[in-house]
Write an enzyme that holds these catalytic residues in place. Structure first.
Site, mmCIF file in Angstrom:
data_model
loop_
_atom_site.group_PDB
_atom_site.id
_atom_site.type_symbol
_atom_site.label_atom_id
_atom_site.label_comp_id
_atom_site.label_asym_id
_atom_site.label_seq_id
_atom_site.Cartn_x
_atom_site.Cartn_y
_atom_site.Cartn_z
ATOM 1 N N GLU A 7 0.855 -1.191 0.000
ATOM 2 C CA GLU A 7 0.000 0.000 0.000
ATOM 3 C C GLU A 7 0.888 1.238 0.000
ATOM 4 O O GLU A 7 2.092 1.151 0.268
ATOM 5 C CB GLU A 7 -0.967 -0.028 1.198
ATOM 6 C CG GLU A 7 -2.032 -1.122 1.041
ATOM 7 C CD GLU A 7 -3.154 -1.081 2.058
ATOM 8 O OE1 GLU A 7 -3.134 -0.225 2.947
ATOM 9 O OE2 GLU A 7 -4.055 -1.928 1.945
ATOM 10 N N HIS A 62 -9.813 9.317 1.727
ATOM 11 C CA HIS A 62 -9.335 8.182 0.921
ATOM 12 C C HIS A 62 -9.489 8.555 -0.541
ATOM 13 O O HIS A 62 -10.550 9.022 -0.963
ATOM 14 C CB HIS A 62 -10.134 6.912 1.240
ATOM 15 C CG HIS A 62 -9.443 5.662 0.776
ATOM 16 N ND1 HIS A 62 -9.313 5.348 -0.558
ATOM 17 C CD2 HIS A 62 -8.836 4.673 1.462
ATOM 18 C CE1 HIS A 62 -8.640 4.205 -0.671
ATOM 19 N NE2 HIS A 62 -8.334 3.773 0.552
ATOM 20 N N ARG A 109 -1.073 8.913 0.767
ATOM 21 C CA ARG A 109 -2.517 9.000 0.553
ATOM 22 C C ARG A 109 -3.010 10.432 0.393
ATOM 23 O O ARG A 109 -3.885 10.717 -0.415
ATOM 24 C CB ARG A 109 -3.222 8.317 1.735
ATOM 25 C CG ARG A 109 -4.679 8.093 1.504
ATOM 26 C CD ARG A 109 -5.278 7.256 2.596
ATOM 27 N NE ARG A 109 -5.024 5.842 2.391
ATOM 28 C CZ ARG A 109 -5.548 4.875 3.154
ATOM 29 N NH1 ARG A 109 -6.324 5.191 4.166
ATOM 30 N NH2 ARG A 109 -5.301 3.614 2.911
ATOM 31 N N HIS A 143 -12.417 9.425 5.397
ATOM 32 C CA HIS A 143 -12.180 8.005 5.619
ATOM 33 C C HIS A 143 -11.707 7.703 7.040
ATOM 34 O O HIS A 143 -12.116 6.701 7.637
ATOM 35 C CB HIS A 143 -11.124 7.547 4.603
ATOM 36 C CG HIS A 143 -10.751 6.105 4.680
ATOM 37 N ND1 HIS A 143 -11.655 5.097 4.441
ATOM 38 C CD2 HIS A 143 -9.568 5.491 4.971
ATOM 39 C CE1 HIS A 143 -11.038 3.915 4.566
ATOM 40 N NE2 HIS A 143 -9.784 4.129 4.906
ATOM 41 N N ARG A 167 -2.212 9.364 8.181
ATOM 42 C CA ARG A 167 -2.003 7.978 8.626
ATOM 43 C C ARG A 167 -1.441 7.120 7.498
ATOM 44 O O ARG A 167 -1.931 7.176 6.366
ATOM 45 C CB ARG A 167 -3.344 7.398 9.097
ATOM 46 C CG ARG A 167 -3.273 5.964 9.576
ATOM 47 C CD ARG A 167 -4.665 5.504 9.963
ATOM 48 N NE ARG A 167 -5.541 5.570 8.818
ATOM 49 C CZ ARG A 167 -6.001 4.518 8.155
ATOM 50 N NH1 ARG A 167 -5.693 3.303 8.539
ATOM 51 N NH2 ARG A 167 -6.793 4.673 7.123
HETATM 52 C C1 SIN Z 1 -7.613 0.560 2.023
HETATM 53 O O1 SIN Z 1 -7.700 -0.644 1.945
HETATM 54 O O2 SIN Z 1 -7.289 1.283 1.091
HETATM 55 C C2 SIN Z 1 -7.891 1.210 3.340
HETATM 56 C C3 SIN Z 1 -6.919 0.775 4.334
HETATM 57 C C4 SIN Z 1 -6.792 1.817 5.386
HETATM 58 O O3 SIN Z 1 -7.525 2.796 5.369
HETATM 59 O O4 SIN Z 1 -5.896 1.670 6.217
#
Ligand code: SIN
Length: 522
Positions: A115, A234, A280, A339, A374
């Site tokens: 991620e 998000h 993010r 989010h 975060r």
């Molecule tokens: C996601 O799966 O993109 C969200 C995970 C998160 O918000 O930590």
């Protein structure tokens, strides 16, 4: 108000932190205040990515801590980052023992997703995008088999009772009939584990229940709130008009999915060297700009994942199909949506709030782990670590209790439900003026609107809790005259090194600012 006293530890909420703390407190009796049947309406159950943990042989907790600090844009507490990341592996093993069916490799290792802003593939997942639901299912089963846990389902907390600086009780109502008269439930120790604030925004990935109520409740009781201005958006909520918006997990981009606009341009290439895997906040702003410019941003999984998306990411596929999108051949329309709240009730490293008798874990807390942005999939990890810390703190502060009768409640009528139109007005105000990009004029408009809504609908404690959190977010956003992490001010675009510290604010500070703004000519 009718009063019921219990020797059980009172846990407000029923997400991952609440359930894990209840298990760690066993055999000490606890009572869980859960607005829905366990597992329903909790943000944890909706988490798609998984839990971040340095499980790869090349990776290390120190690298994980470093990524966390870097993503947090200058305001992460390094001690907290170290504490949380060092223990991550143990929690994965514990969850595995509790029955979570993590995805495994042929040789028995854990399948790890990549991620954004992680230097390694580090996110332990379940059935592709089912981590939250599956971890919650395992914990709910364990809780149901634990005799010391009483779950009060269909009940929600609306107010704290205090004596001096100590919290002595919590007023609760029937969750599906907010006109039920509140009952005061008194107990020695109260753990807040009731979620964040995403649902205070009209465009959100959070369940309906999660609208800043527990943060607002603690703020109204006088608790110090940390970093309320830091709300994470998000980048890839699926933009199909559903409320809440379904999530397209970041792990899709980890698998190579790309962001394109209606002209077919892969716009992230010009924005950041890591393109779709930039932090993010960077991706969320780029998506927001594309949406504002009418460029219709979309997540294209067709080349990278193709027909396998159905097996690998069943929740995303299901959300797309019910909206007439086949993600194996069509790009998915996306928008930036509220989010996760990095801010929350300020807690020390023992999980204690500024009010005595009050512990906090999970998204309602602000421990210093996330700073201004975060790192993906650190949320569930933090909830687990602090649930355990809070459980240990409560056990060490109070003499053991072996048996406590179950709490019996009978609600009478007499309360007031939030007005749905006022709630919608509040949510739209937050999205319009306290969203991805902020400026002083909009934040002042938001504070005036919140004040008006509160004045006209202040007979519902639940609505007052939402307004308290909304006020804190908007006031702190106005006070922070810089851009940092997820907090972007178009009138203060630079990051100011001298402001690299957490905000600490009480509701009375925020209300003073709000009154001043309301008194200014518009
Ligand atoms: C996601 O799966 O993109 C969200 C995970 C998160 O918000 O930590």
């Amino acid at each position: 108000m009718k009063t019921v006293t219990t020797d059980r530890v009172i846990i407000i909420g029923a997400g991952l932190g609440a359930l894990y703390a209840a298990l760690k407190l066993a055999p000490r009796p606890v009572v869980l205040i859960s607005p829905e049947t366990l597992g329903e309406g909790a943000s944890s159950a909706w988490a798609q990515g998984g839990v971040a943990a340095a499980m790869d042989a090349k990776d290390s907790p120190d690298d994980h801590a470093e990524d966390t600090i870097k993503a947090g844009a200058g305001t992460v507490n390094p001690m907290v980052a170290k504490l949380v990341t060092q223990e991550a592996r143990d929690y994965i093993l514990d969850l595995t023992e509790l029955g979570t069916p993590f995805d495994r490799t042929a040789d028995g290792g854990y399948v790890l997703s990549r991620e954004a802003a992680h230097s390694y593939a580090r996110v332990v997942r379940v059935k592709g995008d089912q981590a939250g639901a599956e971890i919650m299912a395992a914990l709910i089963e364990a809780v149901r088999e634990t005799p010391s846990v009483q779950a009060l389902e269909g009940v929600m907390a609306v107010d704290f009772e205090t004596e001096g600086n100590r919290v002595t009780g919590v007023a609760i109502q029937a969750a599906h009939d907010a006109r039920s008269a509140p009952i005061m439930l008194r107990g020695a120790a109260i753990l807040v584990a009731g979620g964040g604030s995403g649902g205070l925004y009209a465009l959100t990935t959070n369940p309906h229940r999660i609208r800043g109520q527990v943060i607002g409740m603690a703020a109204r009781a006088g608790a110090t709130i940390a970093d309320p201005e830091f709300v994470q958006f998000h980048p890839t909520a699926i933009d199909v008009g559903e409320d809440p918006a379904p999530l397209a997990t970041e792990a899709l981009r980890g698998e190579g999915a790309v962001l394109v606009n209606k002209h077919g341009t892969r716009f992230m290439l010009d924005v950041h060297k890591d393109a779709e895997l930039a932090p993010r906040d960077v991706v969320a702003r780029a998506i927001f700009e594309q949406s504002q410019a009418g460029n219709r941003p979309m997540l294209d999984t067709t080349d990278a994942i193709g027909a396998e998306i159905n097996a690998l990411f069943p929740s995303v596929t299901e959300a797309c199909l019910r909206n007439g999108i086949d993600p194996s051949v069509d790009p998915i329309p996306v928008a930036a949506a509220a989010h996760y709240h990095m801010g929350g009730i300020a807690t020390d490293t023992h999980g204690k709030a500024s009010l005595d008798g009050l512990w906090v874990c999970g998204e309602a807390s602000s421990t210093g782990l996330h700073g201004a942005n975060r790192l993906a999939s650190n949320g569930l990890l933090e909830a687990l670590v602090y649930a355990r810390i809070c459980a240990e703190g409560i056990s060490s502060e109070f003499a053991p209790v072996e048996n406590a009768p179950e709490v019996a409640l009978e609600f009478a009528t007499g309360g007031t439900a939030p007005d749905p139109e006022a709630v919608q007005d509040l949510r739209q105000t937050m999205t319009n003026h306290v969203g991805v990009v902020r400026k002083a004029a909009g934040l002042k408009t938001a504070l005036r609107t919140i004040a008006r809504l509160e004045q006209n609908h202040g007979d519902s404690p639940s609505f007052l809790n939402m307004c308290a959190t909304a006020t804190l977010i908007a006031a702190a956003a106005l006070l922070r005259e810089e851009s940092r992490g997820a907090h972007e001010r178009s009138d203060f675009p630079d990051t100011k090194p001298e402001l690299a510290q957490s905000t600490l604010l009480t509701l009375s500070d925020a209300l003073s600012l709000r009154s001043k703004i309301c008194g200014e000519p518009e």
